[in-house]
Write an enzyme that holds these catalytic residues in place. Structure first.
Site, PDB file in Angstrom:
ATOM      1  N   TYR A 194      47.949 -47.426  21.068  1.00 33.71           N
ATOM      2  CA  TYR A 194      46.914 -46.978  22.011  1.00 33.71           C
ATOM      3  C   TYR A 194      45.523 -47.158  21.407  1.00 33.71           C
ATOM      4  CZ  TYR A 194      44.154 -43.940  25.047  1.00 33.71           C
ATOM      5  OH  TYR A 194      43.197 -43.457  25.900  1.00 33.71           O
ATOM      6  N   ALA A 244      44.057 -46.133  40.466  1.00 30.50           N
ATOM      7  CA  ALA A 244      43.273 -45.124  41.190  1.00 30.50           C
ATOM      8  C   ALA A 244      44.129 -44.184  42.023  1.00 30.50           C
ATOM      9  CB  ALA A 244      42.245 -45.823  42.088  1.00 30.50           C
TER      10      ALA A 244
END
Length: 318
Positions: A193, A51
């Site tokens: 990914y 974050a």
């Protein structure tokens, strides 16, 4: 979409993408959901990994604005503290490197008190091959192994839901349950990914099954930001998408599916993403993951393989 891209991913993956166009969208006469419609989160505690910037930081800012106590679980504590220094709200910045399972376990062990919402947001994309301190593939550990371990360790403290961030590129993922850690397959950053984000979708499916079977009221939810203009792809050949305004949205809109998934009354294993074409841009809407992401047998086997590989004792059995 290039022919080489189509050859590599196969027709079934392309069918999944095409099916996005066929999904029923919201009535466009209805107001689109934005952060202005967030409910009060007073008294709630939300833990958000990664974050310190991007959609994670926007989500932290907005949830704090409506009263949540927000724990930013980040690698760079100083950077995150600087990022929230001018924001109003209750922030607690703690160190966590989700790719390092020792760091994950230390974070979970040191955490006290209840957590209403856990948002597994931290992620990397299309990076060069590298190994963690435990010898795991860094990209897979960041995007999948770490969230798997963290969620299991924090489950006894969770009271409402866990939101894990995936990607539309999960539709092109290919899992090898005998080589989750990319030791025998040739490493390709984008393929890793895609596979890690498919693993996330299957993880949510099996987690929700286990939660329901155990009688828990905790929900597992998936969110994806569409194509958001963040630093995630700056080093990747896919970085060019940030220069295509018709394909990409700003970070504020990219964070909306996370906020929606974290606060709205959505069903377990909901897949929340933008409502636009191919779910690239737009406002939050419950959509459908790929067919591969809805396979319960593979989800169960993946869970078992991941628990063994990471040395994790699941907190919800079944």
């Amino acid at each position: 979409m290039s022919r080489s891209f189509i050859r590599r991913h196969g027709p079934s993956s392309l069918d999944d993408v095409r099916n996005q166009v066929k999904e029923p969208l919201e009535d466009f006469t209805m107001a689109k959901w934005t952060a202005d419609r967030l409910p009060s989160m007073a008294g709630a505690t939300v833990v958000i990994t990664g974050a310190g910037g991007g959609i994670g930081l926007v989500t932290a800012r907005e949830l704090a604005r409506v009263g949540a106590r927000v724990v930013l679980a980040v690698r760079n504590v100083d950077k995150a503290r600087q990022a929230v220094a001018g924001m109003r709200g209750d922030f607690d910045v703690r160190r966590l490197d989700v790719a390092d399972l020792d760091s994950v376990r230390a974070f979970a062990t040191s955490y006290t008190g209840d957590i209403d919402v856990l948002i597994n947001n931290a992620g990397v994309m299309d990076i060069p091959a590298a190994r963690t301190a435990q010898g795991l593939d860094v990209q897979t550990a960041t995007n999948y192994f770490g969230p798997f371990v963290l969620t299991n360790l924090l489950l006894p403290r969770l009271t409402d839901r866990v939101v894990t961030v995936s990607s539309q590129l999960h539709r092109f993922g290919r899992l090898d349950l005998d080589d989750l850690d990319w030791r025998t397959r040739k490493y390709n950053g984008l393929a890793v990914y895609e596979s890690s984000k498919l693993a996330v979708v299957l993880f949510s499916l099996e987690l929700q099954r286990r939660l329901t079977a155990s009688g828990s009221h905790v929900r597992s939810v998936i969110a994806h930001p569409g194509v958001a203009r963040t630093g995630l792809v700056t080093h990747s050949p896919l970085g060019f998408v940030n220069r295509l305004p018709f394909l990409v949205q700003d970070v504020e809109h990219g964070a909306l599916p996370l906020m929606y998934a974290a606060t709205q009354d959505v069903p377990g294993n909901a897949y929340v993403g933008p409502d636009g074409l191919f779910s690239f841009t737009g406002y939050p809407l419950i959509r459908k993951p790929s067919r591969a992401g809805l396979d319960p047998a593979v989800a169960k086997r993946l869970w078992q393989a991941t628990a063994t590989l990471t040395g994790t004792e699941p907190r919800v059995h079944m």
